[in-house]
Design a protein around this motif. Structure first.
Motif, short mmCIF file in Angstrom:
data_model
loop_
_atom_site.label_atom_id
_atom_site.label_comp_id
_atom_site.label_asym_id
_atom_site.label_seq_id
_atom_site.Cartn_x
_atom_site.Cartn_y
_atom_site.Cartn_z
N ASN A 137 0.90 -1.16 -0.01
CA ASN A 137 -0.08 -0.02 -0.05
C ASN A 137 1.02 1.20 -0.14
OD1 ASN A 137 -2.45 1.58 -0.07
ND2 ASN A 137 -2.57 1.53 2.07
N PRO A 138 1.65 1.53 -0.93
CA PRO A 138 2.40 2.58 -1.17
C PRO A 138 1.65 4.07 -1.06
CG PRO A 138 2.24 1.84 -3.21
CD PRO A 138 1.59 0.97 -2.34
N ASP A 139 2.50 5.01 -0.34
CA ASP A 139 2.07 6.33 -0.30
C ASP A 139 2.03 7.06 -1.76
OD1 ASP A 139 1.53 6.63 2.50
OD2 ASP A 139 3.51 6.05 2.64
N TRP A 140 3.06 6.60 -2.57
CA TRP A 140 3.57 7.31 -3.73
C TRP A 140 3.70 6.23 -4.64
CZ3 TRP A 140 3.33 12.68 -4.66
CH2 TRP A 140 3.24 13.31 -3.66
N ILE A 141 3.30 6.59 -6.14
CA ILE A 141 3.79 5.60 -7.25
C ILE A 141 4.31 6.34 -8.23
CG2 ILE A 141 2.98 3.80 -8.79
CD1 ILE A 141 0.61 3.23 -6.82
N GLN A 142 5.50 5.77 -8.69
CA GLN A 142 6.21 6.57 -9.87
C GLN A 142 5.77 5.74 -11.24
OE1 GLN A 142 10.37 6.78 -9.77
NE2 GLN A 142 10.61 6.63 -12.13
N LEU A 143 5.25 6.28 -12.06
CA LEU A 143 4.84 5.86 -13.43
C LEU A 143 6.08 5.99 -14.34
CD1 LEU A 143 1.44 7.88 -13.82
CD2 LEU A 143 1.62 5.77 -12.63
N ALA A 144 6.64 4.71 -14.17
CA ALA A 144 8.12 4.58 -15.07
C ALA A 144 7.94 4.22 -16.33
CB ALA A 144 9.03 3.88 -14.19
N VAL A 145 7.87 5.18 -17.23
CA VAL A 145 7.69 4.44 -18.45
C VAL A 145 8.87 4.92 -19.36
CG1 VAL A 145 5.35 4.69 -18.43
CG2 VAL A 145 6.68 6.58 -19.48
N ARG A 146 9.26 4.19 -20.42
CA ARG A 146 10.62 4.68 -21.11
C ARG A 146 10.10 5.70 -22.33
NH1 ARG A 146 10.08 -0.62 -20.17
NH2 ARG A 146 11.80 -1.55 -18.78
N ASN A 147 11.24 6.38 -22.65
CA ASN A 147 10.85 7.56 -23.85
C ASN A 147 10.42 7.14 -24.90
OD1 ASN A 147 11.74 9.61 -25.76
ND2 ASN A 147 11.84 10.66 -23.94
N ARG A 148 9.23 7.61 -25.46
CA ARG A 148 8.57 7.12 -26.81
C ARG A 148 9.01 7.80 -27.85
NH1 ARG A 148 7.03 3.68 -22.79
NH2 ARG A 148 4.83 2.74 -23.11
N GLY A 149 9.85 9.00 -27.80
CA GLY A 149 10.42 9.79 -28.69
C GLY A 149 9.75 11.05 -29.02
N SER A 150 8.84 11.23 -28.15
CA SER A 150 8.22 12.92 -28.27
C SER A 150 7.47 12.80 -26.93
CB SER A 150 7.28 13.02 -29.37
OG SER A 150 6.19 12.07 -29.23
N GLU A 151 7.24 14.32 -26.70
CA GLU A 151 6.52 14.82 -25.48
C GLU A 151 4.90 14.15 -25.59
OE1 GLU A 151 6.64 18.85 -24.37
OE2 GLU A 151 8.88 18.91 -24.49
N GLU A 152 4.51 14.29 -26.59
CA GLU A 152 3.18 13.74 -26.65
C GLU A 152 2.79 12.38 -26.54
OE1 GLU A 152 -0.48 13.59 -30.05
OE2 GLU A 152 1.02 14.77 -30.58
N ALA A 153 3.94 11.58 -27.26
CA ALA A 153 3.89 10.20 -26.99
C ALA A 153 4.04 9.59 -25.47
CB ALA A 153 5.02 9.25 -27.99
N ASN A 154 5.21 10.47 -24.98
CA ASN A 154 5.43 10.06 -23.45
C ASN A 154 4.23 10.51 -22.48
OD1 ASN A 154 7.94 9.30 -24.22
ND2 ASN A 154 8.94 11.48 -23.58
N ARG A 155 3.51 11.52 -22.86
CA ARG A 155 2.40 11.99 -22.20
C ARG A 155 1.18 10.99 -22.11
NH1 ARG A 155 2.04 16.55 -23.69
NH2 ARG A 155 0.80 16.23 -25.45
N LYS A 156 0.98 10.21 -23.49
CA LYS A 156 0.03 9.11 -23.54
C LYS A 156 0.56 8.29 -22.91
CE LYS A 156 -1.91 6.58 -27.21
NZ LYS A 156 -2.19 6.02 -28.77
N ALA A 157 1.83 7.75 -22.76
CA ALA A 157 2.41 6.35 -22.12
C ALA A 157 2.02 6.79 -20.64
CB ALA A 157 3.66 6.12 -22.29
N PHE A 158 2.38 7.85 -20.01
CA PHE A 158 1.97 8.17 -18.57
C PHE A 158 0.37 8.36 -18.20
CE2 PHE A 158 6.30 10.64 -18.59
CZ PHE A 158 6.87 9.59 -17.67
N ASP A 159 -0.26 8.56 -19.06
CA ASP A 159 -1.84 8.63 -19.01
C ASP A 159 -2.34 7.26 -19.00
OD1 ASP A 159 -1.92 11.47 -19.00
OD2 ASP A 159 -2.62 11.66 -21.08
N GLU A 160 -1.73 6.45 -19.80
CA GLU A 160 -2.12 4.85 -19.85
C GLU A 160 -1.80 4.23 -18.38
OE1 GLU A 160 -0.32 3.55 -23.46
OE2 GLU A 160 -1.91 4.35 -24.82
N ALA A 161 -0.59 4.50 -18.12
CA ALA A 161 -0.04 3.85 -16.80
C ALA A 161 -1.07 4.29 -15.64
CB ALA A 161 1.37 4.15 -16.39
#
Length: 362
Positions: free
Chosen positions: A282-306
């Protein structure tokens, strides 16, 4: 990082992760006694050791370097040796390198979108191979890479980033990794073998400054009051989470930031766990660790999905971090792989979980 690489390649082709072979380090140094010996900064010959302590002598500064991935590439770029890099595997995504070295990094030839095929590496004309991973037996023939004999026959010397290549093997040192000494030693090691030792000391000094500022700011927070922290490796898949354990670089990053890795009791670098295990922590914080997708938009989408997965998955909906929206959007690469930016990640995490004590970018 054996499990992470295998899961990542299977689930997200062309997105890189770290690996390991044998040997390792704990909370200080490289844990094996395997280091770099040089009479003085920029002096040759230089002796470097692998995970098992076997030494290689680098007699002169290399002229052509190949790296397994963007981690070694970035380190060489920051050391000022980027003009000698003639190829890399697992290339950096667009926008993932620091602005100061991004243009130069983009010009480095890509020898493999993931692991470099053995024939390409041996035929690259390189005289030095900087390896973040080491052998990956679980990948079969693709993960074996050239043997030391084949590299030697091609005139290529082999230097490992010990902080990642040696963290989870059978000979790894005991105890958790709680500092970035091994990462800093990797910077010094590459500085020594490329003749850029003075620049390496500058980079290490900058890392120390950031880390010490955070440590001093959070020193008064009792261990029992440090927030529980879970690194969610989204790219390793959602069916079975991959936990960051005590011997991984990320454990040191989390610890130095004044947080408490909820899987620090796991004596490995990475290990598959169950969602029931995560719920029990039951963590207090969770890091949404995703690898770079090649653009800010793609990264944001990956973070959103996580984030959407954790909010929608029945097992994690009730977690404290999910209920309170305590998510950190920080890439995997700058958390789990050797590099000077791991110190920046320490500050970023600390500024999020201890905002009254640490200011972002301060």
């Amino acid at each position: 990082m054996r499990p992470r690489v295998f899961c990542a390649i299977a689930a997200t082709v062309a997105l890189f992760a770290t690996a390991c072979s044998s040997g390792g380090d704990s909370g200080s140094g490289d844990g094996t006694g395997a280091g770099t010996q040089s009479a003085s900064v920029g002096a040759f010959p230089v002796k470097v050791a692998d995970c098992a302590g076997k030494e290689t002598t680098v007699k002169q500064a290399p002229k052509k370097i190949v790296t397994t991935d963007a981690a070694g590439l970035e380190m060489l770029l920051q050391l000022g040796a980027g003009d000698r890099v003639v190829g890399t595997g697992f290339p950096p995504g667009k926008g993932s390198l620091p602005a100061a070295v991004a243009e130069q990094g983009a010009r480095v030839p890509v020898l493999g979108d993931t692991l470099i095929p053995k024939e390409k590496l041996l035929g690259s004309g390189a005289d030095l191979y900087v390896d973040t991973f080491g052998p990956m037996p679980g990948m079969g023939a693709a993960g074996a890479g050239p043997t030391e004999e084949e590299l030697k026959a091609a005139g290529i010397q082999h230097v490992l980033l010990l902080s990642t290549a040696c963290a989870g093997g059978a000979k790894a040192a005991q105890g958790p990794r709680t500092d970035l000494a091994a990462v800093q030693e990797d910077v010094r090691r590459l500085g020594a073998v490329t003749g850029t030792g003075a620049r390496a000391e500058e980079l290490v000094g900058a890392m120390e400054k950031q880390i010490n500022e955070v440590k001093n700011a959070t020193a008064g927070v009792p261990e029992a009051q440090r927030p529980g922290y879970f690194l969610f490796d989204f790219d390793a898949g959602t069916k079975q989470p991959m936990a960051v354990c005590a011997k991984q670089v990320a454990n040191a990053v989390i610890t130095l930031a004044g947080a408490r890795n909820v899987f620090a009791d796991c004596d490995a670098d990475f290990r598959p766990v169950s969602w029931e295990d995560v719920v029990a922590k039951n963590p207090d914080w969770i890091q949404l660790a995703v690898r770079n997708r090649g653009s800010e938009e793609a990264n944001r989408k990956a973070f959103d999905e996580a984030e959407a997965f954790l909010k929608g998955f029945p097992a994690t909906q009730g977690l404290k971090a999910v209920q309170e929206g305590h998510f950190l959007r920080i890439g995997s690469e700058v958390t789990t792989i050797a590099g000077t930016r791991t110190a920046e990640t320490v500050r970023q995490i600390a500024a999020t979980v201890h905002p009254a004590l640490v200011k972002s970018g301060q």
